[in-house]
Motif scaffolding. Structure first.
Motif, PDB file in Angstrom:
ATOM      1  N   ASP A   1       0.754  -1.244  -0.297  1.00 58.09           N
ATOM      2  CA  ASP A   1       0.141   0.372   0.261  1.00 58.09           C
ATOM      3  C   ASP A   1       0.487   0.967   0.349  1.00 58.09           C
ATOM      4  OD1 ASP A   1       0.583  -2.142   1.926  1.00 58.09           O
ATOM      5  OD2 ASP A   1      -0.427   0.104   3.877  1.00 58.09           O
ATOM      6  N   ASN A   2       2.047   1.122  -0.338  1.00 56.83           N
ATOM      7  CA  ASN A   2       3.210   2.248  -0.245  1.00 56.83           C
ATOM      8  C   ASN A   2       3.583   1.948  -1.743  1.00 56.83           C
ATOM      9  OD1 ASN A   2       4.422   4.074  -0.430  1.00 56.83           O
ATOM     10  ND2 ASN A   2       6.078   3.845   1.403  1.00 56.83           N
ATOM     11  N   PRO A   3       2.938   3.054  -2.385  1.00 56.63           N
ATOM     12  CA  PRO A   3       3.310   3.220  -3.736  1.00 56.63           C
ATOM     13  C   PRO A   3       4.756   3.336  -3.885  1.00 56.63           C
ATOM     14  CG  PRO A   3       1.753   5.242  -3.470  1.00 56.63           C
ATOM     15  CD  PRO A   3       2.048   4.280  -1.845  1.00 56.63           C
ATOM     16  N   VAL A   4       5.190   4.263  -3.388  1.00 57.76           N
ATOM     17  CA  VAL A   4       6.769   4.381  -3.585  1.00 57.76           C
ATOM     18  C   VAL A   4       7.288   3.316  -3.991  1.00 57.76           C
ATOM     19  CG1 VAL A   4       9.398   6.040  -3.160  1.00 57.76           C
ATOM     20  CG2 VAL A   4       6.077   6.584  -1.591  1.00 57.76           C
ATOM     21  N   PHE A   5       7.330   2.640  -2.817  1.00 54.94           N
ATOM     22  CA  PHE A   5       7.604   1.106  -2.815  1.00 54.94           C
ATOM     23  C   PHE A   5       7.782   0.104  -3.850  1.00 54.94           C
ATOM     24  CE2 PHE A   5       7.701  -3.403  -0.919  1.00 54.94           C
ATOM     25  CZ  PHE A   5       8.771  -3.148  -0.910  1.00 54.94           C
ATOM     26  N   TYR A   6       6.445  -0.203  -3.784  1.00 57.49           N
ATOM     27  CA  TYR A   6       5.260  -0.367  -4.753  1.00 57.49           C
ATOM     28  C   TYR A   6       6.565  -0.874  -6.249  1.00 57.49           C
ATOM     29  CZ  TYR A   6       2.694  -4.273  -5.802  1.00 57.49           C
ATOM     30  OH  TYR A   6       1.864  -5.587  -5.355  1.00 57.49           O
TER      31      TYR A   6
END
Length: 495
Positions: free
Chosen positions: A365-370
């Motif tokens: 749920d963290n798009p930065v990470f994903y």
RNA sequence: GCACCCGUAGCUCAGCUGGAUAGAGCGCUGCCCUCCGAAGGCAGAGGCCAGGGGUUCGAAUCCCUUCGGGUGCGCCA
């Protein structure tokens, strides 16, 4: 026909294969457009007052403006990144007085910063610098002797500070325009004279505001711009009753200056200035309208405030006490890439929470990470292939199946996403798209977990591996291109 | 009082230059981990797109209006 106004067109698989080749061939240029036709766009953003370092209130506008500038460049516009330095108002006099106190402090005095001056520690080194350069010459001198000098020196130092803060975010403006210079160059007079000649600037008094009347209301004559002729609700003062300019008076001339060298103007403002959008748009229309009566395109993008949280709890900030969260603090804590990406995970005119705990979370749920994770996985495929000693042939893209081609179709949407983001001045669309693309890639990857024959890396089948790696590369390329627009580095490995 | 922004799934939000069954994450339910990186994956339930009117072949999207939130509102920058 499949209903009114609809024609179904089905592209053959060949067309998508061709698009995949185009991604790999054009690489970092895939998605570049010519829709901008080289039109000159001036994007003004940040423009924080030079009275202190950047704090988080400035951050979102800085990132949104910078990313928007990049999107427009990518779409074929000739972009100028501009910063307006408000170095002419009373606030910079206040700054100079604050610096003077720090100067005396540096020479040994014990000082207390009175209410109304800037208390921040960042002026301490400025005071030392001034003490070193001027000795005790201005300690007891009347203000008139040192105010202008201290103002100039301190503003310059503040701008160095701000530029350093912006550099932490990877932001570099092309042009820094000075409010004082706009005035000194006579541009305000020139602009007002032009408008006066058209009957758009006049001496007059304003109607009292509707609704609750201020206690001390008195009709006063001042110099007004006829903003109502261009859709504003009231005419607006460009010069006060005593003849001195208002902020708007100079701002109007400044926009005329920008318009001289640009085909289109864009301002990025904090939402707290929403109330002044109409008047500046009215002014630009009045100042740039040609014979067709249509002014130059001019957008004001409003950026909403960011609420800082730590583990779900709002962080207390008091501007008076001077203990605001600085931009440098945040970048140092979570990193430039996280800050930039996160600032683009919401459309600019929606409020946003920035939770120090969540933005660095390594989860879906963290798009930065994903998005970073997807890119890292793609990079890892090549490392693995090398480790496995595979000799890969030229990829035969006809080996890709329907699920894999669906990924190509999504990747091939990138140019249209860029176009939409540029046309609507909404850089956050790139971030959302990359999130979707990363999710689709991860889904493809996961198919390999259920069914080993669908993995990207098939050590015993060089032909299929070559094709799938080409597919993965195309996704990686799009992620890199998108992140580049956002000003975010593409990680090759996760730690 | 006026202006601007907003109102989409229980929650946080995308989608808005009009187009086919409205999307994602969280939460919820049920399956799945000897397997390329399971810091997870798959599937499912869940929506009169705040209410009403209008334009259109077609509206979450455009227009008007009501309600409900936020912000701003004489010579501050």
């Amino acid at each position: 026909m499949a209903g009114p106004g609809f024609i179904n067109v089905r592209l053959t698989a060949d067309a998508w294969v061709e698009e995949l080749r185009a991604i790999l061939r054009d690489a970092g240029d895939y998605g570049r457009l010519t829709v901008g036709q080289g039109r000159r766009v001036n994007v003004e953003y940040v423009s924080a007052n030079p009275t202190g370092p950047m704090h988080m209130g400035h951050c979102r506008g800085a990132v949104v403006g910078d990313a928007l500038a990049s999107v427009l460049e990518y779409a074929g516009y000739a972009v100028t990144r501009e910063y307006y330095v408000n170095d002419a108002g009373s606030q910079v006099d206040t700054l100079a007085r604050s610096a003077h106190l720090r100067y005396r402090e540096a020479l040994g005095e014990t000082v207390t910063i009175p209410e109304g001056l800037y208390p921040g520690d960042y002026l301490v080194p400025i005071g030392r610098m001034l003490a070193k350069d001027y000795g005790d010459r201005y300690v007891t001198a009347p203000e008139a002797d040192w105010l202008e000098l201290f103002r100039t020196r301190t503003v310059a130092a503040m701008m160095d500070l701000i530029r350093a803060d912006l550099a932490l975010l990877g932001i570099h403006h092309d042009v820094f325009s000075s409010e004082a210079e706009v005035q000194a160059a006579g541009r305000v007079t020139a602009a007002l004279d032009r408008l006066r000649a058209d009957g758009l600037v006049y001496q007059g008094t304003l109607e009292p505001p509707k609704g609750e009347l201020p206690e001390d209301w008195e009709p006063v004559e001042m110099t007004l711009f006829r903003a109502t002729a261009f859709g504003d609700d009231s005419d607006r003062p460009v010069a006060k009753a005593d003849g001195s300019l208002t902020y708007f008076g100079t701002d109007l001339a400044y926009h005329a200056q920008k318009a001289e060298d640009a085909d289109e103007l864009i301002d990025i403002w904090g939402a707290d200035h929403a109330g002044t959008v109409k008047r500046i748009q009215a002014a630009v229309k009045a100042l740039t309208a040609g014979q067709d009566g249509i002014g130059k395109p001019f957008d004001v993008k409003l950026v909403q405030m960011v609420r800082l949280l730590r583990g779900g709890e709002p962080m207390k900030m008091s501007k008076r006490a001077g203990n605001f969260v600085t931009l440098a603090d945040v970048v140092n804590e979570v990193g430039k890439d996280v800050v930039r990406f996160t600032m683009l995970t919401r459309k600019a005119d929606a409020q946003m929470d920035f939770d120090f705990a969540k933005v660095v979370e390594a989860s879906k749920d963290n798009p930065v990470f994903y998005v970073q994770y997807a890119h890292a996985r793609i990079c890892s495929l090549h490392r693995k292939a090398v480790e496995a000693g595979m000799a890969l042939p030229q990829p035969d893209l006809s080996l890709l199946d329907a699920d894999e081609m669906a990924l190509v179709k999504l990747a091939a949407q990138f140019p249209r996403i860029v176009e939409g983001a540029a046309a609507n001045r909404e850089p956050h669309r790139i971030a959302f798209y990359l999130g979707d693309l990363a999710a689709a890639f991860h889904a493809g990857w996961n198919r390999g977990n259920d069914d080993p024959s669908r993995r990207f890396l098939m050590v015993n089948d060089a032909a299929i591996t070559a094709a799938r790696l080409a597919l993965a590369d195309s996704i990686g390329q799009i992620i890199r291109n998108g992140l580049a627009i956002m000003g975010v580095a593409a990680a090759e490995e996760m730690n």
